[in-house]
Design a protein around this motif. Structure first.
Motif, PDB file in Angstrom:
ATOM      1  N   THR A  26       0.864  -1.174   0.000  1.00  0.00           N
ATOM      2  CA  THR A  26       0.000   0.000   0.000  1.00  0.00           C
ATOM      3  C   THR A  26       0.907   1.233   0.000  1.00  0.00           C
ATOM      4  O   THR A  26       1.971   1.211   0.627  1.00  0.00           O
ATOM      5  CB  THR A  26      -0.951  -0.009   1.222  1.00  0.00           C
ATOM      6  OG1 THR A  26      -1.884   1.051   1.124  1.00  0.00           O
ATOM      7  CG2 THR A  26      -0.207   0.096   2.537  1.00  0.00           C
ATOM      8  N   PRO A  27       0.562   2.275  -0.732  1.00  0.00           N
ATOM      9  CA  PRO A  27       1.387   3.487  -0.692  1.00  0.00           C
ATOM     10  C   PRO A  27       1.410   4.076   0.721  1.00  0.00           C
ATOM     11  O   PRO A  27       0.382   4.114   1.396  1.00  0.00           O
ATOM     12  CB  PRO A  27       0.677   4.438  -1.666  1.00  0.00           C
ATOM     13  CG  PRO A  27      -0.089   3.533  -2.578  1.00  0.00           C
ATOM     14  CD  PRO A  27      -0.522   2.389  -1.717  1.00  0.00           C
ATOM     15  N   VAL A  39      -4.987   2.258  -0.077  1.00  0.00           N
ATOM     16  CA  VAL A  39      -4.940   1.956  -1.500  1.00  0.00           C
ATOM     17  C   VAL A  39      -4.119   0.682  -1.685  1.00  0.00           C
ATOM     18  O   VAL A  39      -3.051   0.540  -1.102  1.00  0.00           O
ATOM     19  CB  VAL A  39      -4.293   3.134  -2.275  1.00  0.00           C
ATOM     20  CG1 VAL A  39      -4.136   2.800  -3.744  1.00  0.00           C
ATOM     21  CG2 VAL A  39      -5.113   4.400  -2.080  1.00  0.00           C
ATOM     22  N   LEU A  40      -4.614  -0.234  -2.487  1.00  0.00           N
ATOM     23  CA  LEU A  40      -3.894  -1.485  -2.718  1.00  0.00           C
ATOM     24  C   LEU A  40      -3.059  -1.430  -3.983  1.00  0.00           C
ATOM     25  O   LEU A  40      -3.458  -0.825  -4.974  1.00  0.00           O
ATOM     26  CB  LEU A  40      -4.880  -2.651  -2.851  1.00  0.00           C
ATOM     27  CG  LEU A  40      -5.706  -2.996  -1.643  1.00  0.00           C
ATOM     28  CD1 LEU A  40      -6.630  -4.171  -1.967  1.00  0.00           C
ATOM     29  CD2 LEU A  40      -4.841  -3.321  -0.440  1.00  0.00           C
ATOM     30  N   THR A  41      -1.925  -2.088  -3.932  1.00  0.00           N
ATOM     31  CA  THR A  41      -1.084  -2.279  -5.108  1.00  0.00           C
ATOM     32  C   THR A  41      -0.214  -3.502  -4.866  1.00  0.00           C
ATOM     33  O   THR A  41      -0.306  -4.138  -3.816  1.00  0.00           O
ATOM     34  CB  THR A  41      -0.226  -1.028  -5.411  1.00  0.00           C
ATOM     35  OG1 THR A  41       0.359  -1.178  -6.708  1.00  0.00           O
ATOM     36  CG2 THR A  41       0.828  -0.770  -4.367  1.00  0.00           C
ATOM     37  N   ASP A  53       8.280   4.531  -1.016  1.00  0.00           N
ATOM     38  CA  ASP A  53       6.921   4.994  -1.256  1.00  0.00           C
ATOM     39  C   ASP A  53       5.867   3.957  -0.902  1.00  0.00           C
ATOM     40  O   ASP A  53       4.693   4.281  -0.794  1.00  0.00           O
ATOM     41  CB  ASP A  53       6.738   5.381  -2.727  1.00  0.00           C
ATOM     42  CG  ASP A  53       7.623   6.545  -3.132  1.00  0.00           C
ATOM     43  OD1 ASP A  53       8.015   7.344  -2.254  1.00  0.00           O
ATOM     44  OD2 ASP A  53       7.932   6.651  -4.326  1.00  0.00           O
ATOM     45  N   LEU A  54       6.284   2.698  -0.758  1.00  0.00           N
ATOM     46  CA  LEU A  54       5.336   1.618  -0.513  1.00  0.00           C
ATOM     47  C   LEU A  54       5.622   0.936   0.812  1.00  0.00           C
ATOM     48  O   LEU A  54       6.773   0.789   1.213  1.00  0.00           O
ATOM     49  CB  LEU A  54       5.409   0.572  -1.634  1.00  0.00           C
ATOM     50  CG  LEU A  54       5.028   1.039  -3.023  1.00  0.00           C
ATOM     51  CD1 LEU A  54       5.263  -0.084  -4.027  1.00  0.00           C
ATOM     52  CD2 LEU A  54       3.579   1.499  -3.068  1.00  0.00           C
ATOM     53  N   ALA A  61      -4.310  -9.240   5.018  1.00  0.00           N
ATOM     54  CA  ALA A  61      -4.806  -7.860   5.094  1.00  0.00           C
ATOM     55  C   ALA A  61      -5.117  -7.319   3.700  1.00  0.00           C
ATOM     56  O   ALA A  61      -6.112  -6.618   3.489  1.00  0.00           O
ATOM     57  CB  ALA A  61      -3.779  -6.969   5.795  1.00  0.00           C
ATOM     58  N   TRP A  62      -4.270  -7.647   2.732  1.00  0.00           N
ATOM     59  CA  TRP A  62      -4.463  -7.186   1.358  1.00  0.00           C
ATOM     60  C   TRP A  62      -5.769  -7.725   0.799  1.00  0.00           C
ATOM     61  O   TRP A  62      -6.577  -6.991   0.229  1.00  0.00           O
ATOM     62  CB  TRP A  62      -3.264  -7.617   0.514  1.00  0.00           C
ATOM     63  CG  TRP A  62      -3.096  -6.921  -0.794  1.00  0.00           C
ATOM     64  CD1 TRP A  62      -2.367  -5.794  -1.025  1.00  0.00           C
ATOM     65  CD2 TRP A  62      -3.641  -7.298  -2.068  1.00  0.00           C
ATOM     66  NE1 TRP A  62      -2.412  -5.452  -2.358  1.00  0.00           N
ATOM     67  CE2 TRP A  62      -3.207  -6.360  -3.018  1.00  0.00           C
ATOM     68  CE3 TRP A  62      -4.460  -8.339  -2.487  1.00  0.00           C
ATOM     69  CZ2 TRP A  62      -3.548  -6.428  -4.362  1.00  0.00           C
ATOM     70  CZ3 TRP A  62      -4.812  -8.413  -3.827  1.00  0.00           C
ATOM     71  CH2 TRP A  62      -4.362  -7.466  -4.748  1.00  0.00           C
TER      72      TRP A  62
END
Length: 94
Positions: A26-27, A39-41, A53-54, A61-62
């Motif tokens: 997440t950022p 926010v997911l990534t 940044d991440l 959890a994701w």
């Protein structure tokens, strides 16, 4: 251009990510007040955002956020030239 596929299957998403040395993330600064991901990534090692940044999160959890946000995983297996693709996008299931 290579075809893309959309899935909500956790095992498929995890296998795609692991095959590309990607980890759930997440950022920084987007986390919820309870510490859950905002926010997911996916952090695909060697591509994209700087590691600063991440923030890496665990798969449980994701996927909890993935389900509660009603998301689907749009991805490519291969680029048009046959190379392994790292393209993905999180989209609404609707």
């Amino acid at each position: 251009m290579s075809d893309s596929t959309t899935t909500t299957d956790h095992d498929t998403i995890r296998a795609w990510a692991q095959a590309r040395n990607a980890v759930p993330a997440t950022p920084r600064g987007t986390q919820e007040d309870d510490g859950s991901p905002g926010v997911l990534t996916l952090d695909v090692q060697g591509y994209g955002a700087d590691e600063e940044d991440l923030e890496h999160v665990d798969w449980d959890a994701w996927f909890e956020k993935f389900e509660s946000a009603n998301l689907a995983f749009l991805y490519q297996e291969e680029k048009a030239d046959g190379e392994t693709s790292t393209f993905f996008k999180l989209v609404s299931r609707e």
